[in-house]
Design a protein around this motif. Structure first.
Motif, PDB file in Angstrom:
ATOM      1  N   GLU A  85       0.860  -1.163   0.000  1.00  0.00           N
ATOM      2  CA  GLU A  85       0.000   0.000   0.000  1.00  0.00           C
ATOM      3  C   GLU A  85       0.904   1.223   0.000  1.00  0.00           C
ATOM      4  OE1 GLU A  85      -2.907  -0.220   3.115  1.00  0.00           O
ATOM      5  OE2 GLU A  85      -2.951  -2.400   2.992  1.00  0.00           O
ATOM      6  N   GLY A  95      12.677  -3.185   7.284  1.00  0.00           N
ATOM      7  CA  GLY A  95      11.289  -2.787   7.484  1.00  0.00           C
ATOM      8  C   GLY A  95      11.093  -2.167   8.851  1.00  0.00           C
ATOM      9  N   GLU A  96      10.118  -1.277   8.948  1.00  0.00           N
ATOM     10  CA  GLU A  96       9.747  -0.690  10.227  1.00  0.00           C
ATOM     11  C   GLU A  96       8.554  -1.451  10.795  1.00  0.00           C
ATOM     12  OE1 GLU A  96       9.028   3.470   9.743  1.00  0.00           O
ATOM     13  OE2 GLU A  96      10.922   3.834   8.707  1.00  0.00           O
ATOM     14  N   ASP A  97       8.465  -1.508  12.119  1.00  0.00           N
ATOM     15  CA  ASP A  97       7.366  -2.208  12.796  1.00  0.00           C
ATOM     16  C   ASP A  97       7.187  -3.622  12.230  1.00  0.00           C
ATOM     17  OD1 ASP A  97       6.847  -0.031  14.438  1.00  0.00           O
ATOM     18  OD2 ASP A  97       5.454   0.853  13.005  1.00  0.00           O
ATOM     19  N   LYS A 115       5.309  -8.866   7.903  1.00  0.00           N
ATOM     20  CA  LYS A 115       4.562  -7.625   7.709  1.00  0.00           C
ATOM     21  C   LYS A 115       5.309  -6.460   8.335  1.00  0.00           C
ATOM     22  CE  LYS A 115       0.030  -9.866   7.539  1.00  0.00           C
ATOM     23  NZ  LYS A 115      -1.367  -9.846   8.030  1.00  0.00           N
ATOM     24  N   ILE A 162       0.843   4.422   2.682  1.00  0.00           N
ATOM     25  CA  ILE A 162       1.360   4.323   4.035  1.00  0.00           C
ATOM     26  C   ILE A 162       2.623   3.463   4.082  1.00  0.00           C
ATOM     27  CG2 ILE A 162      -0.880   4.651   5.093  1.00  0.00           C
ATOM     28  CD1 ILE A 162      -1.054   1.668   5.546  1.00  0.00           C
ATOM     29  N   GLY A 163       2.974   2.878   2.942  1.00  0.00           N
ATOM     30  CA  GLY A 163       4.211   2.115   2.880  1.00  0.00           C
ATOM     31  C   GLY A 163       4.147   0.753   3.523  1.00  0.00           C
ATOM     32  N   SER A 164       2.965   0.247   3.855  1.00  0.00           N
ATOM     33  CA  SER A 164       2.886  -1.057   4.502  1.00  0.00           C
ATOM     34  C   SER A 164       3.097  -2.164   3.485  1.00  0.00           C
ATOM     35  CB  SER A 164       1.533  -1.236   5.199  1.00  0.00           C
ATOM     36  OG  SER A 164       0.492  -1.295   4.258  1.00  0.00           O
ATOM     37  N   LYS A 209      14.743   0.334  12.391  1.00  0.00           N
ATOM     38  CA  LYS A 209      14.540  -0.550  11.243  1.00  0.00           C
ATOM     39  C   LYS A 209      15.233  -1.883  11.496  1.00  0.00           C
ATOM     40  CE  LYS A 209      13.679   2.587   7.435  1.00  0.00           C
ATOM     41  NZ  LYS A 209      13.978   2.867   6.006  1.00  0.00           N
ATOM     42  N   ASP A 254       6.258  -1.844   7.703  1.00  0.00           N
ATOM     43  CA  ASP A 254       6.076  -0.567   7.019  1.00  0.00           C
ATOM     44  C   ASP A 254       7.386  -0.104   6.400  1.00  0.00           C
ATOM     45  OD1 ASP A 254       3.340  -0.126   7.646  1.00  0.00           O
ATOM     46  OD2 ASP A 254       3.915   0.459   9.669  1.00  0.00           O
ATOM     47  N   ARG A 255       7.257   0.703   5.365  1.00  0.00           N
ATOM     48  CA  ARG A 255       8.366   1.439   4.747  1.00  0.00           C
ATOM     49  C   ARG A 255       9.559   0.547   4.450  1.00  0.00           C
ATOM     50  NH1 ARG A 255       5.703   4.356   8.375  1.00  0.00           N
ATOM     51  NH2 ARG A 255       4.794   6.306   7.655  1.00  0.00           N
TER      52      ARG A 255
END
Length: 209
Positions: A35, A66-68, A53, A38-40, A90, A55-56
């Protein structure tokens, strides 16, 4: 006529994106969904039963960052482990045949995930090969006693030392003395985030000697 260069730019950009698509559909990593707003992202791999999974997404050498980041068991949607950006920053990962390697702390702390009987199996490896200079901790404590100390910078620096295997920095958070309590009291989160990290590391094979 002024629009003509814009059309050319759009055409060239779309061609470039086509060229960047991976030709090998059997590659060990492939994007299932992204997406852009939002970079997910959700990653699927040749390890059936594991989703990654976060983000960014970005790249650094042979690692995907990846973040989170969340490691999810596909069959149950259970989150096996998660590495929040505000705590870990990250986090890098890569796929090697049927093993997912995750590096919460590069070069010292690694988590690996495989699937057996449709269940995710996890292992950990922690080795502080290059311990930081112990005098660095003493220097940071000295800075805290100056007239106008930068509390956040001091706590962040001691956090980095603790994650790198420094025993005195580890004790600063896990067994704080009066000086440590004073410093942490003046920091934004009082060391809550790093305590969670150190506990997780300790539960997964890290030792501070």
């Amino acid at each position: 006529m002024k629009l003509f260069p814009l059309f050319i730019f759009i055409f060239l950009f779309s061609c470039q994106k086509e060229e960047q698509k991976p030709a090998n559909t059997n590659a060990p990593e492939k994007v299932l969904s992204i997406e852009d707003e939002i970079g997910s992202f959700t990653f699927v791999s040749n390890i059936e039963g594991i989703e990654i999974k976060g983000d960014r997404i970005s790249r650094s050498g042979d690692l995907t960052l990846g973040e989170d980041l969340k490691i999810v068991e596909s069959s149950s949607s259970k989150v096996i482990d998660q590495f929040l950006m505000q705590e870990w920053g990250k986090v890098g990962f890569k796929l090697d045949q049927n093993i997912l390697h995750v590096y919460p702390i590069k070069n010292s702390f690694e988590m690996t995930y495989t699937v057996k009987d449709k269940k995710v199996q996890r292992k950990s490896s922690c080795q502080f090969n290059n311990l930081p200079d112990g005098s660095r901790f003493d220097s940071l404590i000295a800075q805290s006693k100056e007239a106008t100390p930068d509390w956040e910078t001091i706590v962040t620096a001691i956090s980095d030392l603790a994650k790198s295997g420094d025993k005195k920095s580890y004790n600063f958070f896990m067994n704080p003395d009066l000086v440590a309590k004073t410093i942490l009291k003046n920091s934004e989160d009082g060391g809550t985030s790093i305590v969670k990290i150190l506990k997780f590391m300790g539960q997964n094979g890290c030792t501070w000697d």
